[in-house]
Design a protein around this motif. Structure first.
Motif, mmCIF file in Angstrom:
data_model
loop_
_atom_site.group_PDB
_atom_site.id
_atom_site.type_symbol
_atom_site.label_atom_id
_atom_site.label_comp_id
_atom_site.label_asym_id
_atom_site.label_seq_id
_atom_site.Cartn_x
_atom_site.Cartn_y
_atom_site.Cartn_z
ATOM 1 N N ILE A 188 11.677 0.780 6.587
ATOM 2 C CA ILE A 188 12.389 1.866 5.901
ATOM 3 C C ILE A 188 12.303 1.696 4.390
ATOM 4 O O ILE A 188 12.023 2.644 3.648
ATOM 5 N N ASP A 189 12.527 0.463 3.916
ATOM 6 C CA ASP A 189 12.521 0.203 2.467
ATOM 7 C C ASP A 189 11.166 0.507 1.833
ATOM 8 O O ASP A 189 11.087 0.995 0.716
ATOM 9 N N GLN A 190 10.088 0.191 2.557
ATOM 10 C CA GLN A 190 8.747 0.380 1.993
ATOM 11 C C GLN A 190 8.238 1.813 2.124
ATOM 12 O O GLN A 190 7.330 2.210 1.387
ATOM 13 N N SER A 191 8.820 2.581 3.053
ATOM 14 C CA SER A 191 8.284 3.920 3.311
ATOM 15 C C SER A 191 9.165 5.056 2.787
ATOM 16 O O SER A 191 8.780 6.217 2.878
ATOM 17 N N ARG A 192 10.344 4.727 2.214
ATOM 18 C CA ARG A 192 11.216 5.808 1.752
ATOM 19 C C ARG A 192 10.574 6.547 0.575
ATOM 20 O O ARG A 192 9.801 5.970 -0.191
ATOM 21 N N GLU A 193 10.933 7.808 0.442
ATOM 22 C CA GLU A 193 10.338 8.658 -0.594
ATOM 23 C C GLU A 193 10.790 8.271 -1.997
ATOM 24 O O GLU A 193 10.007 8.282 -2.943
ATOM 25 N N ILE A 194 12.077 7.937 -2.121
ATOM 26 C CA ILE A 194 12.643 7.653 -3.440
ATOM 27 C C ILE A 194 12.681 6.150 -3.684
ATOM 28 O O ILE A 194 13.272 5.399 -2.911
ATOM 29 N N SER A 195 12.035 5.706 -4.749
ATOM 30 C CA SER A 195 12.016 4.294 -5.151
ATOM 31 C C SER A 195 11.751 3.336 -3.986
ATOM 32 O O SER A 195 12.583 2.490 -3.673
ATOM 33 N N PRO A 196 10.594 3.455 -3.334
ATOM 34 C CA PRO A 196 10.294 2.521 -2.232
ATOM 35 C C PRO A 196 10.150 1.088 -2.732
ATOM 36 O O PRO A 196 9.876 0.863 -3.915
ATOM 37 N N LEU A 197 10.353 0.151 -1.820
ATOM 38 C CA LEU A 197 10.199 -1.256 -2.174
ATOM 39 C C LEU A 197 8.732 -1.559 -2.428
ATOM 40 O O LEU A 197 7.891 -1.363 -1.556
ATOM 41 N N ARG A 198 8.434 -2.009 -3.640
ATOM 42 C CA ARG A 198 7.066 -2.430 -3.955
ATOM 43 C C ARG A 198 7.121 -3.374 -5.152
ATOM 44 O O ARG A 198 8.070 -3.361 -5.941
ATOM 45 N N LYS A 199 6.103 -4.189 -5.261
ATOM 46 C CA LYS A 199 6.038 -5.141 -6.369
ATOM 47 C C LYS A 199 5.593 -4.410 -7.629
ATOM 48 O O LYS A 199 4.590 -3.703 -7.622
ATOM 49 N N ALA A 200 6.335 -4.568 -8.705
ATOM 50 C CA ALA A 200 5.922 -3.995 -9.996
ATOM 51 C C ALA A 200 4.637 -4.679 -10.438
ATOM 52 O O ALA A 200 4.415 -5.859 -10.147
ATOM 53 N N ASP A 201 3.789 -3.943 -11.109
ATOM 54 C CA ASP A 201 2.491 -4.492 -11.545
ATOM 55 C C ASP A 201 2.639 -5.765 -12.381
ATOM 56 O O ASP A 201 1.805 -6.660 -12.311
ATOM 57 N N ASP A 202 3.715 -5.831 -13.175
ATOM 58 C CA ASP A 202 3.894 -6.984 -14.064
ATOM 59 C C ASP A 202 4.900 -8.006 -13.524
ATOM 60 O O ASP A 202 5.378 -8.865 -14.265
#
Length: 230
Positions: A188-202
């Protein structure tokens, strides 16, 4: 030494909150647990009967009552650790139950909830000198944070840690239920439309699957020293 914002993101039950609290205490920063804020909103919804029988949320009712939900963090006099307060009441223990865990993801996907939580979080970070952990701190809440950490560990190891933690608190829990809850929340966290869980580039990646608490602390302190002396 300049004050900075430290954003710690990652998967559920990775120990983000513990490491963020410990780091904040050691360096004299304010700790803000963004996940606890969503858990507090979830607890409010459970207390006010806003979940339907199928697990869905009564969105309009919650939207109308968001103005009545005030979340803050205060130092617990007994433990000397920060505790989550919902409308002036310490709910640190109540928001950590499996019932809240199994209801929090649908709440965290609601745009109007995230908007209000981000507004409150950004207000807390205006003066810098904070450590905040969550799912979208380095990507959405503080995209310009000077130090970003992304924490991960295998679902199996995270479930084992969570199971042990809840058993030590005297809760009657099933390992299989906890593992399923963690896997469901990851999806759910990785697939939600608003602010999904992902690693920031930096963001710096920290896989703590096989690290001790002491090793994590040493690594974090090293990154903090680099970020504040650059």
């Amino acid at each position: 030494m300049k004050k900075i914002i430290i954003a710690i993101d990652g998967f559920s039950s990775c120990g983000k909150s513990t490491m963020a609290k410990d780091l904040a205490k050691e360096i004299g920063y304010i700790y803000i647990d963004s996940g606890a804020m969503y858990r507090a909103v979830t607890l409010y919804c459970l207390q006010h009967g806003m979940f339907n029988a199928d697990g869905s949320i009564q969105e309009e009712t919650l939207k109308q009552q968001m103005k009545d939900i005030h979340i803050s963090f205060q130092l617990d006099p007994a433990s000397q650790r920060p505790a989550t307060y919902l409308n002036g009441k310490n709910v640190e223990e109540e928001i950590r139950t499996i019932e809240v865990s199994s209801h929090v993801s649908p709440i965290a996907t609601l745009g109007f909830v995230r908007e209000e939580m981000v507004r409150q979080q950004q207000a807390m970070g205006k003066e810098k000198g904070i450590v905040m952990d969550g799912r979208d701190i380095g990507t959405a809440v503080f995209p310009h944070a000077e130090l970003k950490i992304f924490v991960t560990a295998s679902a199996q190891i995270r479930a084992e840690r969570r199971y042990k933690e809840l058993k030590e608190k005297g809760q009657d829990v099933s390992f299989e239920e906890i593992l399923k809850n963690i896997e469901d929340r990851d999806r759910i966290d990785q697939s939600r439309e608003i602010s999904p869980l992902r690693k920031a580039d930096d963001a710096l990646l920290l896989d703590n699957s096989h690290m001790s608490i002491a090793e994590q602390k040493e690594w974090l302190k090293e990154q903090f020293n680099k970020a504040t002396h650059e």
